[in-house]
Structures are given as C-alpha cells and as structure tokens.
Write a protein that holds these residues in place. Structure first.
Motif, short mmCIF file in Angstrom:
data_model
loop_
_atom_site.label_atom_id
_atom_site.label_comp_id
_atom_site.label_asym_id
_atom_site.label_seq_id
_atom_site.Cartn_x
_atom_site.Cartn_y
_atom_site.Cartn_z
N LEU A 211 0.84 -1.20 0.00
CA LEU A 211 0.00 0.00 0.00
C LEU A 211 0.88 1.25 0.00
O LEU A 211 0.61 2.22 -0.72
CB LEU A 211 -0.93 -0.01 1.22
N ASN A 270 -1.73 7.79 4.35
CA ASN A 270 -2.78 6.96 3.73
C ASN A 270 -3.59 6.24 4.79
O ASN A 270 -4.38 5.35 4.47
CB ASN A 270 -2.18 5.97 2.72
N ALA A 401 -10.34 3.50 3.33
CA ALA A 401 -9.26 4.50 3.32
C ALA A 401 -8.36 4.40 4.55
O ALA A 401 -7.72 5.37 4.92
CB ALA A 401 -9.85 5.90 3.23
N ASN A 402 -8.32 3.21 5.15
CA ASN A 402 -7.52 3.07 6.37
C ASN A 402 -7.03 1.63 6.46
O ASN A 402 -7.84 0.70 6.33
CB ASN A 402 -8.40 3.41 7.58
N VAL A 406 -9.07 -2.03 6.29
CA VAL A 406 -8.76 -3.05 5.26
C VAL A 406 -8.61 -4.41 5.94
O VAL A 406 -9.21 -5.41 5.50
CB VAL A 406 -7.47 -2.68 4.48
N HIS A 424 -7.46 -0.67 -0.34
CA HIS A 424 -7.39 0.76 -0.01
C HIS A 424 -7.64 1.50 -1.33
O HIS A 424 -7.23 1.04 -2.40
CB HIS A 424 -6.00 1.09 0.54
#
Ligand code: SF4
Ligand code: SF4
Length: 435
Positions: A211, A270, A401-402, A406, A424
């Motif tokens: 990621l 992120n 978004a985390n 996920v 993500h």
C-alpha cells in the motif's frame, strides 16, 4: 502524594456541559445500536464521566467517586469512532472527553496484572521501537509461511483456544518491509507540481508495504515529489486512544523533529487513523508548552492522501475499469477529519467504474485500532452487520481508506465467505494507472 496530572490540555466543565442530553447521537453510536443501553451510548458515557470526575469540574462538587470496574467497562467498550461528534448538534467534542477518561483510567485504575504489563509494553515500548516491530513481524511471518498457521487452522487448535477470529485478523506480513524506504526521495513523473513528505506509519511498514509503495506511485504519477523522512515514528494514535498520553506526546515530539515543515507543501498519510491524530497534534500539548506552536503548524500541513489528491486534481491517466465497488467510510476520515466527498470524487474519476454506495457506510466496521483484539465479540457483531451490507450492494470489491479497516474487512470476507476483494482506495487508483 497527589496523583501526577495528565499532561496536555484537560477538558473543562463546559466541554462536558455542552451535552444537552438530546439523544440525537444515539442511533449513530455503534455500541448503543448493538446493546440499546444508555450506559453504552455517548450521552450515557459523558454522564458517567461527569459523575466520576465531578470534583475536578466545578466548585463545591461532591468528591469524585473512585473509578469502578463498571465505568472502565463502558469506556473500554467505546470504539472512539466519533460518529457521535458528527451527529451532535451541540458540538460535543467526544473524542477529547473519552481520551481524557482513558488517561485517567490508566493513571488511577489498576487493571489485572497481565493486561497492565501487555498494555504498558505495547503502548509505551513496542510501537515506538521500529526494531521490535520488525522482530515481531519476522516471527509472525515465520508462523504464516512455515505452514504452522495452516496446521493450526486445519487441526482446529485455534478454535479450541478461542483464537480463530483473532487469527483471521492478523495482517499478512510483507516479504519486504517498507522500513528500507525511510530516507528515500521519489521524483515526480513529469513536471513537478508539488513536494510532499510521506508519513508511513508503524505497523504499515511490515504489513502494508505494498500500500505504501502504491501510494508513492500514485503521488509521483500525479506530479508529486515524495520524500519519506528518515527518523519518523508511529503517530501515537493507538497510545493516545488507549490513555497513554505521555507516550503519544513523546512520539509526537520525535515526529515534529523528523519533518522539517518548510521543506514540504504537505505531509501525506494513507491511514485515516494516523491522519486524525496528526491533525490533532496540537491537542496533545497545552498552549503554554513549547511544542504547541510547531504541533499546530504540523497539523495544518497534514493531509489524508484522498483529500490531497482530490484537491490537487488527478493528472495521471486512469484506465477504465469495468467493476462494481462499494466504499466503507473510515471513522477517523469521516468523523475524525470530516472528509466524505474526496474518496468518492476519486472513485468517480475512474472510467467505467460502477460505484455503489454502501448502506450505513458511516457506521464503524468494528476495527477501531485494537478494539477487534480487546473487544472481539462486539467487533465481530459489527463486522457481521457490515458484511451483510456489503453483500447487499453486489460489489466485487470493497474500498476503504484506512489500513485497519482493510484488515478488518478482509477478516470479514474470510469469516463470512463473501468472496469479495478489499482494497485501499489508493491501491485501486494504482491499478488503474499502471494497467
Ligand atoms: S447529540 Fe450531543 S448533545 Fe445530544 S445527547 Fe448526544 S452528545 Fe449530548
Ligand atoms: S465514539 Fe463511537 S462508540 Fe464511542 S460513544 Fe461515540 S459513537 Fe459511540
């Protein structure tokens, strides 16, 4: 001897009194939705805090009552998801209140020996020491790759020990750790539009290297020069959410020193959980402390990667993707940072993508830092509900978004056999750019 004071700002009576008991937050609170108990609602928890801390809050108050097991239980069961803040018309800053309550619990309440030792080690030592994270990750990787995990799963050993769900929650440890990238600079592809610093997290260095690599690729493809400052450490979110305020402040001090602000246009993360804490670094220090001004400047430069890319505008070509996706809001992005539209804007920018809204996407998936480990039963109930909703969308991929979300959603896919992919949002963008 009087107890040592909790470092940093302390909530005042007015902060608690802002709650006018209207109850508009109740249906937004995941734990109230689960158990329908006032004591496990935002309003009920604030009421308990006032009762326990009253002698500190106003003159002539009766003495504060000792912190009881029951109080600790209701505060521990809170996800710190801050959905109540979004729902509250009175502007109650619930996150500040619960974090203070947890710091008081850590100071004044004696947890059982094993819990105390484990918590002290994790929140004071482990998260702030990269080589401990690497060592633990190597051991876990050995367990995962040597066949031990497969044997333990197939023989039912984990079920017997009551660890089957926790085992599904373990991150898959990376082959290569992102720690090796610390100190590197990645040039922009094409003309440079901006220069940013990348905050890479702690556990993400061993469990979300891909990621992080994808984040660098997406940023550079969109004209960003990306610097990964060498001496950065864990943001301190897990520590501050668990009541270890001084440990979080120490991490913040080190990160303030690691990011020379004048060198960058923004600090990018992120991880919504990290971003929420980084944007509130100034809340860790009182206005008269020397770190406060720098912490404010740091907070002002911090951006979630989705927020940053949506504002910058995507210039990299996105290849079409015929695929149905749905989006789970991360609590610390939606409720902590009030970012709703940016991730959706990015998803809508992908040609041919069939994006469907997820019912109740604003309700926590049950991840919430280490909640899924400390309150596994409640976390699994929230996850089961979440997976029912993701299936109702018919989406092949769930985007969030985390990294913590996920992991939780991947565990949900595995436990509920939904056969969905979990990514993500940056990983989805990366696939569209490089395909
Ligand atoms: S919505 Fe706000 S004011 Fe109303 S009960 Fe909840 S916390 Fe209190
Ligand atoms: S932070 Fe989340 S779980 Fe805690 S009281 Fe607020 S809505 Fe409920």
């Amino acid at each position: 001897m009087p107890p040592t004071s909790i470092p940093g700002p302390t909530p005042t009576y007015e902060d608690y009194a802002r709650c006018v008991h209207c109850g508009l937050c109740l249906s937004a609170c995941p734990t109230y939705r689960l158990w329908n108990l006032e004591a496990d609602s935002p309003r009920g928890r604030i009421h308990q805090m006032i009762h326990v801390f009253q002698s500190d809050l106003y003159d002539h108050a009766p003495p504060s009552v000792p912190i009881s097991d029951t109080f600790v239980d209701h505060i521990d069961k809170c996800l710190d998801c801050r959905a109540c803040e979004t729902a509250c018309p009175s502007g109650v800053e619930y996150g500040k209140l619960v974090e203070h309550a947890r710091a008081r619990i850590e100071r004044d309440y004696e947890r059982p020996w094993l819990a105390r030792v484990t918590r002290n080690f994790i929140f004071r030592d482990f998260l702030s020491t990269p080589h401990l994270i690497e060592d633990a990750a190597r051991l876990l990787r050995l367990y995962q790759r040597s066949g031990l995990q497969t044997i333990a799963r197939s023989m039912g050993i984990l079920k017997l020990l009551g660890l089957a769900e926790r085992d599904r929650l373990l991150p898959r440890i990376d082959d290569n750790f992102f720690f090796t990238r610390l100190g590197e600079t990645f040039p922009a592809a094409g003309p440079r539009r901006t220069r940013v610093a990348f905050f890479v997290g702690c556990i993400a260095n061993v469990a979300f290297s891909e990621l992080n690599e994808a984040t660098v690729r997406v940023l550079t493809a969109n004209g960003c020069e990306v610097v990964v400052p060498k001496n950065q450490l864990c943001c301190g979110a897990l520590s501050v959410h668990s009541g270890f305020r001084e440990a979080a402040r120490e991490l913040a001090r080190k990160n303030l020193a690691a990011f020379p602000l004048e060198d960058f246009d923004a600090i990018i993360t992120n991880a919504a959980g990290c971003g929420s804490t980084l944007k509130e670094y100034d809340h860790l220090f009182s206005a008269d402390e020397p770190e406060h001004t720098q912490a404010r400047a740091f907070a002002a430069k911090t951006r979630d990667v989705t927020e940053f890319l949506a504002a910058l505008g995507l210039t990299a070509k996105l290849n079409p993707l015929r695929h149905r996706v749905t989006y789970q809001d991360s609590c610390h992005l939606l409720h902590g940072q009030k970012i709703r539209e940016a991730p959706r804007t990015l998803l809508r920018a992908i040609p041919n993508l069939d994006f469907v809204e997820l019912p109740y996407s604003e309700i926590c998936c049950g991840s919430a830092g280490i909640y899924n480990v400390t309150q596994t039963e409640a976390s699994m109930e929230l996850l089961a509900e979440k997976m029912r909703h993701t299936q109702s969308t018919g989406a092949q991929t769930i985007v969030t978004a985390n990294p913590g979300c996920v992991l939780q959603l991947r565990a949900g896919v595995s436990l509920h056999n939904t056969n969905q992919n979990v990514l993500h949002i940056v990983e989805l963008l990366d696939r569209c750019i490089s395909s």
